[in-house]
Enzyme design. Structure first.
Site, short mmCIF file in Angstrom:
data_model
loop_
_atom_site.label_atom_id
_atom_site.label_comp_id
_atom_site.label_asym_id
_atom_site.label_seq_id
_atom_site.Cartn_x
_atom_site.Cartn_y
_atom_site.Cartn_z
N LYS A 126 1.13 -1.13 -0.02
CA LYS A 126 -0.06 -0.02 -0.18
C LYS A 126 0.94 1.13 -0.13
O LYS A 126 2.00 1.31 0.52
CB LYS A 126 -0.85 -0.13 1.29
CG LYS A 126 -1.98 0.93 0.98
CD LYS A 126 -3.39 0.19 0.62
CE LYS A 126 -4.47 0.91 0.06
NZ LYS A 126 -5.60 0.26 -0.32
N ASP A 166 -6.98 4.21 -4.36
CA ASP A 166 -7.78 3.95 -3.22
C ASP A 166 -8.55 5.53 -2.97
O ASP A 166 -8.62 6.15 -3.97
CB ASP A 166 -6.78 3.66 -2.21
CG ASP A 166 -7.51 3.10 -0.67
OD1 ASP A 166 -7.88 2.13 -0.80
OD2 ASP A 166 -7.67 4.03 0.46
#
Ligand code: NDP
Ligand code: 2IT
Length: 446
Positions: A126, A166
């Site tokens: 991430k 995201d």
């Protein structure tokens, strides 16, 4: 928790201070994995869990950029490469002022288990930045993305690490990031997912997370002999995930009555369908960060500063952000007769909130299982890029649907096998863990 798990959590907290979201994600997983460690001491002696809570690699870098007035700004960029036991690192980028190292570590940690559940060969990662896209012009966003990629490109690649979107990162940002990657490397490859359809993107990727959430909710209800048809649904957020979820829930005959934003929530008693769903896209791209715009346009009820969990609904789909549903919210939902909570966001329910659902015995699924459709479809985009062959929408959607059904079945099977039937949290954590842990055992001390 056992002494072993308790000690490990104490160590994680001591070694990673000021990262409460990361501690929370680790605590939830440790609670489930006790059931596995009791039967498999080999994972404990190989210190698999101690390894899994330590990222393989973390990059933190400076991102300087210039606004339209010529003023210089400095943001902080990150990429956490958490675990590559079963495939290249894979996971989104988040651009939001609330981004910290701890938030990205919690997301990277969750991603490892989620990606394992999809059955596709993807490790977990991430990244992102504390950059605030709110109110920025296209040119400012482009300059920021170019600067961000000017460092990130050294660390990623189609067989190394494949970022995606995201919160705050959608098709526009992926375009700017891809353009800069290509310019720096001369390499046209599937290094990012969520790309535009004309340059390597997959059909259905924009809708995939929300569709997957609703496919998963339908499976949960089916396990109790029920369907979504005729159910009333509360959705939170108004972004990418919420948009896909509202579409699919409405298609399956449910009535979605809420959306929410940082400013409050809207209650639309007639249900959100047709042009109202289209308008969600406009709200997101306006960069105004306001869901009140929806209430003003469609003359529906708006409650400032509140979450939608006080509304009487059958099904709740939290699709905004972490810890947006606490213990009191959970009690309120249960009291009002909610039978199913299917998470679209990552870790939207607090640990105390999850306990309320478990004690009430209602259907509850963690984001790492029910929102896996987004990254699964990213995996399908990688397959199409490798084959250099795009699939029609029907094929991608059918594969997505099948993957969500399989994740649902895997969760229930593992929950049952380890003595907690119907517990999707344990089922998801255990199944996600076993595949990664076995790969780590096979690959030696790495
Ligand atoms: P978007 O940027 O499209 O929308 C995010 C929504 O959440 C917006 O309504 C946003 O408002 C709100 N929000 C974000 N941060 C906060 C905050 N700190 N406080 C209050 N509201 C907030 O993001 P996505 O729809 O892509 O993501 C939503 C959730 O789903 C996240 O948890 C994400 O990690 C998760 N997810 C996303 C996937 C994807 O493929 N996109 C896949 C799987 C999970 P604001 O304008 O303030 O940002
Ligand atoms: O949280 C997530 O799973 C995502 N933001 C999607 C990640 C991806 O690589 O598609």
């Amino acid at each position: 928790m056992s002494d072993y798990a308790q000690n490990l959590l104490v160590q994680v907290k001591a070694k990673n201070p000021s990262e409460p979201e990361f501690h929370q994600a680790v605590e939830e997983v440790l609670q489930s994995l006790e059931l596995v460690l009791a039967r498999h001491p080999e994972y404990r002696s190989a210190k698999i869990l101690e390894r899994m809570v330590e990222p393989e690699r973390t990059m933190i870098f400076r991102v300087p950029w210039m606004d339209d007035q010529g003023e210089v700004h400095i943001n902080r960029g990150y990429r956490i490469q958490m675990n590559s036991a079963i495939g290249p690192y894979k996971g989104g980028l988040r651009f939001h002022p609330s981004v910290t190292l701890g938030i990205l570590k919690f997301l990277a940690f969750e991603q490892v288990f989620k990606n394992s559940l999809t059955s596709l060969p993807m490790g977990g990662g991430k990244g992102g930045s504390d950059f605030d896209p709110k109110g920025k012009s296209d040119n400012e966003v482009m300059r920021f993305c170019q600067s961000f990629m000017s460092e990130l490109f050294r660390h990623i690649g189609p067989n190394i690490d494949v970022p995606a979107g995201d919160i705050g990162v959608g098709g526009r940002e992926i375009g700017y990031l891809f353009g800069q990657y290509k310019r720096l490397t001369k390499d046209f490859s599937g290094v990012l997912t969520g790309k535009g359809i004309n340059w390597g993107g997959s059909l259905v990727r924009p809708e995939a997370t929300g569709y997957g959430v609703v496919y998963f909710a339908a499976e949960m209800l089916k396990s109790k002999g029920q369907t979504l048809d005729g159910k009333t649904v509360a959705v939170s957020g108004f972004g990418n995930v919420a948009w896909g979820a509202v579409q699919k829930a409405t298609q399956l005959g449910a009535k979605v009555v809420t959306l929410s934003g940082p400013d409050g929530f809207v209650y639309d008693k007639d249900g959100i369908s047709g042009e109202k769903i289209e308008y969600m896209l406009e709200m997101r791209s306006s960069a105004r960060d306001s869901v009140k715009d929806f209430a003003d346009k469609f003359k529906v009820d708006f409650q400032a500063g509140k979450h939608p969990w006080s509304v009487k609904v059958d099904v709740a789909l939290p699709c905004a952000t972490q810890n947006e549903l606490n213990e009191d919210d959970a009690r309120e939902l249960v009291k009002n007769g909610c039978v199913c909570v299917t998470e679209g966001a990552n870790m939207p329910t607090t640990l105390a909130g999850v306990k309320v659902f478990e004690h009430a015995g209602i259907l509850y699924s963690p984001g790492k299982a029910s929102n896996a459709g987004g990254v699964a479809t990213s995996g399908l985009e990688m397959s199409q890029n490798s084959m250099r062959l795009p699939w029609p929408a029907e094929e991608v959607d059918a594969r997505l649907h099948q993957i969500m059904k399989a994740i649902h079945a895997t969760c229930l099977e593992n929950a049952e096998k380890y003595g907690t039937p119907g517990n999707y949290v344990n089922g998801a954590n255990i199944a996600g863990f076993l595949k990664v842990a076995d790969a780590m055992m096979d690959q030696g001390l790495v």
